[in-house]
Design a protein around this motif. Sequence first.
Motif, short mmCIF file in Angstrom:
data_model
loop_
_atom_site.label_atom_id
_atom_site.label_comp_id
_atom_site.label_asym_id
_atom_site.label_seq_id
_atom_site.Cartn_x
_atom_site.Cartn_y
_atom_site.Cartn_z
N GLN A 1 0.81 -1.22 0.00
CA GLN A 1 0.00 0.00 0.00
C GLN A 1 0.83 1.25 0.00
O GLN A 1 0.30 2.35 -0.13
CB GLN A 1 -0.90 0.04 1.24
CG GLN A 1 -1.87 -1.12 1.30
CD GLN A 1 -2.66 -1.12 2.59
OE1 GLN A 1 -2.72 -0.13 3.30
NE2 GLN A 1 -3.28 -2.24 2.89
N GLU B 1 -9.25 -14.01 -4.42
CA GLU B 1 -9.90 -15.32 -4.53
C GLU B 1 -9.41 -16.10 -5.75
O GLU B 1 -9.12 -17.29 -5.65
CB GLU B 1 -11.42 -15.16 -4.58
CG GLU B 1 -11.94 -14.72 -3.23
CD GLU B 1 -13.45 -14.52 -3.23
OE1 GLU B 1 -13.99 -14.09 -4.26
OE2 GLU B 1 -14.06 -14.81 -2.20
N LYS C 1 -6.93 5.40 -1.08
CA LYS C 1 -7.73 4.57 -0.17
C LYS C 1 -7.06 3.24 0.17
O LYS C 1 -6.13 2.81 -0.51
CB LYS C 1 -9.14 4.36 -0.71
CG LYS C 1 -9.22 3.72 -2.06
CD LYS C 1 -10.68 3.64 -2.50
CE LYS C 1 -10.83 2.77 -3.72
NZ LYS C 1 -12.23 2.45 -4.00
N ILE C 2 -7.59 2.63 1.23
CA ILE C 2 -7.02 1.39 1.75
C ILE C 2 -7.73 0.22 1.07
O ILE C 2 -8.96 0.17 1.06
CB ILE C 2 -7.23 1.35 3.28
CG1 ILE C 2 -6.42 2.48 3.91
CG2 ILE C 2 -6.83 0.00 3.84
CD1 ILE C 2 -6.65 2.65 5.38
N PRO C 3 -7.00 -0.72 0.47
CA PRO C 3 -7.67 -1.81 -0.24
C PRO C 3 -8.44 -2.75 0.69
O PRO C 3 -8.03 -2.99 1.82
CB PRO C 3 -6.52 -2.55 -0.93
CG PRO C 3 -5.27 -2.06 -0.35
CD PRO C 3 -5.53 -0.78 0.37
N LEU D 1 -9.89 -6.56 0.70
CA LEU D 1 -9.75 -7.83 -0.01
C LEU D 1 -10.89 -8.76 0.37
O LEU D 1 -11.22 -8.89 1.54
CB LEU D 1 -8.41 -8.48 0.33
CG LEU D 1 -7.18 -7.57 0.16
CD1 LEU D 1 -5.92 -8.29 0.61
CD2 LEU D 1 -7.05 -7.12 -1.28
N LYS D 2 -11.48 -9.41 -0.63
CA LYS D 2 -12.59 -10.33 -0.38
C LYS D 2 -12.06 -11.76 -0.27
O LYS D 2 -11.33 -12.23 -1.13
CB LYS D 2 -13.59 -10.21 -1.52
CG LYS D 2 -14.86 -11.02 -1.33
CD LYS D 2 -15.86 -10.68 -2.42
CE LYS D 2 -17.07 -11.61 -2.34
NZ LYS D 2 -16.79 -12.99 -2.70
N LEU D 3 -12.45 -12.42 0.82
CA LEU D 3 -12.06 -13.83 1.03
C LEU D 3 -13.33 -14.59 1.35
O LEU D 3 -13.76 -14.63 2.50
CB LEU D 3 -11.13 -13.95 2.23
CG LEU D 3 -9.70 -13.41 2.14
CD1 LEU D 3 -9.04 -13.50 3.49
CD2 LEU D 3 -8.92 -14.21 1.11
N GLY D 4 -13.97 -15.18 0.36
CA GLY D 4 -15.25 -15.85 0.61
C GLY D 4 -16.26 -14.83 1.09
O GLY D 4 -16.41 -13.77 0.48
N LEU E 1 -11.17 -8.46 4.20
CA LEU E 1 -9.94 -8.27 4.95
C LEU E 1 -9.34 -6.91 4.61
O LEU E 1 -9.18 -6.57 3.44
CB LEU E 1 -8.95 -9.38 4.57
CG LEU E 1 -7.52 -9.27 5.10
CD1 LEU E 1 -7.48 -9.33 6.62
CD2 LEU E 1 -6.65 -10.40 4.53
N SER F 1 -6.03 -4.45 5.67
CA SER F 1 -4.76 -4.34 6.37
C SER F 1 -4.40 -2.86 6.44
O SER F 1 -4.14 -2.23 5.43
CB SER F 1 -3.71 -5.15 5.61
OG SER F 1 -2.43 -4.90 6.10
N ILE F 2 -4.42 -2.32 7.66
CA ILE F 2 -4.14 -0.88 7.82
C ILE F 2 -2.64 -0.69 8.00
O ILE F 2 -2.05 -1.25 8.92
CB ILE F 2 -4.91 -0.30 9.02
CG1 ILE F 2 -6.42 -0.40 8.75
CG2 ILE F 2 -4.51 1.15 9.27
CD1 ILE F 2 -7.28 0.15 9.83
N ASP G 1 -6.61 -5.96 10.05
CA ASP G 1 -5.27 -6.25 10.54
C ASP G 1 -4.57 -4.95 10.88
O ASP G 1 -4.43 -4.07 10.03
CB ASP G 1 -4.48 -7.00 9.48
CG ASP G 1 -3.02 -7.16 9.87
OD1 ASP G 1 -2.75 -7.89 10.83
OD2 ASP G 1 -2.16 -6.51 9.23
N VAL H 1 -4.63 -13.39 11.81
CA VAL H 1 -5.70 -13.54 10.83
C VAL H 1 -6.39 -14.90 10.98
O VAL H 1 -7.62 -14.98 10.95
CB VAL H 1 -5.15 -13.38 9.39
CG1 VAL H 1 -6.21 -13.73 8.37
CG2 VAL H 1 -4.69 -11.95 9.17
N GLU H 2 -5.61 -15.96 11.15
CA GLU H 2 -6.22 -17.29 11.24
C GLU H 2 -7.15 -17.42 12.44
O GLU H 2 -8.25 -17.95 12.32
CB GLU H 2 -5.13 -18.36 11.27
CG GLU H 2 -4.42 -18.47 9.93
CD GLU H 2 -3.34 -19.52 9.90
OE1 GLU H 2 -2.65 -19.69 10.93
OE2 GLU H 2 -3.18 -20.17 8.86
N ILE I 1 -10.26 -15.42 11.77
CA ILE I 1 -11.24 -16.10 10.90
C ILE I 1 -12.05 -17.11 11.72
O ILE I 1 -13.27 -17.20 11.61
CB ILE I 1 -10.52 -16.79 9.71
CG1 ILE I 1 -9.96 -15.72 8.76
CG2 ILE I 1 -11.46 -17.72 8.96
CD1 ILE I 1 -9.13 -16.27 7.61
#
Lengths: 131, 131
Positions: free
Chosen positions: A18, A107, B3-5, B7-10, B14, B16-17, B48, B106-107, B110
Motif C-alpha cells: 500500500q 480469490e 484509499k485502503i484496499p 480484499l474479499k475472502l469468501g 480483509l 490491512s491498515i 489487521d 488472521v487465522e 477467521i
Amino acid sequence: MEKIPILKLGDLLLVSIQVDMHDRLALALQDDLTGQVVKHKARGVLIDISALEIVDSFIGRMLSNIAAMTRTLGAETVVVGMRPAVAITIVELGMALNDVHTALNVEKGIALLESLIREREAVEAHEGPQP
Amino acid sequence: MEKIPILKLGDLLLVSIQVDMHDRLALALQDDLTGQVVKHKARGVLIDISALEIVDSFIGRMLSNIAAMTRTLGAETVVVGMRPAVAITIVELGMALNDVHTALNVEKGIALLESLIREREAVEAHEGPQP
C-alpha cells in the motif's frame, strides 16, 4: 512504517502493498517474506497491488525477484489486484514480469496458487526417490 | 494512496491498515467498507493492525465505529494483529474499544468470525417468522 505486514492464511502468505516502495523497504520485504516462507513452510505467496497506481521497473523487478526467491524455497507467487491502468503501462513499456503469475483478485489468486501447488507437488513426486 | 484496499475472502472482507489514518482516509475507509459489506453480502470483516505502532483514541474510535456500522449491516468485525505495546497502551489509557472483538492473528480471527457468524445466524433463525 518500518515494514509491510505479512499475513498467514493456512499454507499461504498474503502481502498487501500500500505504500511507496523504496530500496530499503523492498529489501526488508524480500528478507521478511523469504524468512516467513521458510518459518511457516508456506507453499504460496499472494501479493496484492490493488493500492498501487503506478508499477515502475523498480517495483516490477522487485516482484520478479520475490517470485524467483520464493520459488527457490518451494513456494509459488501470484500477484493480484493489478489496476487496468497498471496493466496497460506494463505492456506499453514492454516491462517483463518474469516468472510472475497474476490473477484478478485474491480469490482467483488463491485458486491459481492451489493449482500451481498441485502441479509442483506432482513434479516433486515424479522426481522423488525411485523404488 | 487515496484509499485502503479491501480484499474479499469468501464471505469475509480483509483490510490491512498500514498507513497513518487521518480524518479523510478514515471516513473513506468507513464508506468503502460499509459499501463492500452490502455489495458482497459479507458476514465478517477482519482488520489487521499489525503494522500500527500506535493506536490512539482516533483510531480506537474508528475501529469501534466500523464494528458498529458493519454489525448494523449484518457483519461482525474482528481486529487482529495488535502489537503487545499497543495492547498495553490501550489498557493503560483506559481506552474503550466498544464492541470490537480482537484475535491474535488472521487465522484466529477467521475462526472467531466463524463462531460469531454461527451465533448470529442461530439468533436470526430463532427470531425469524413463526410458522
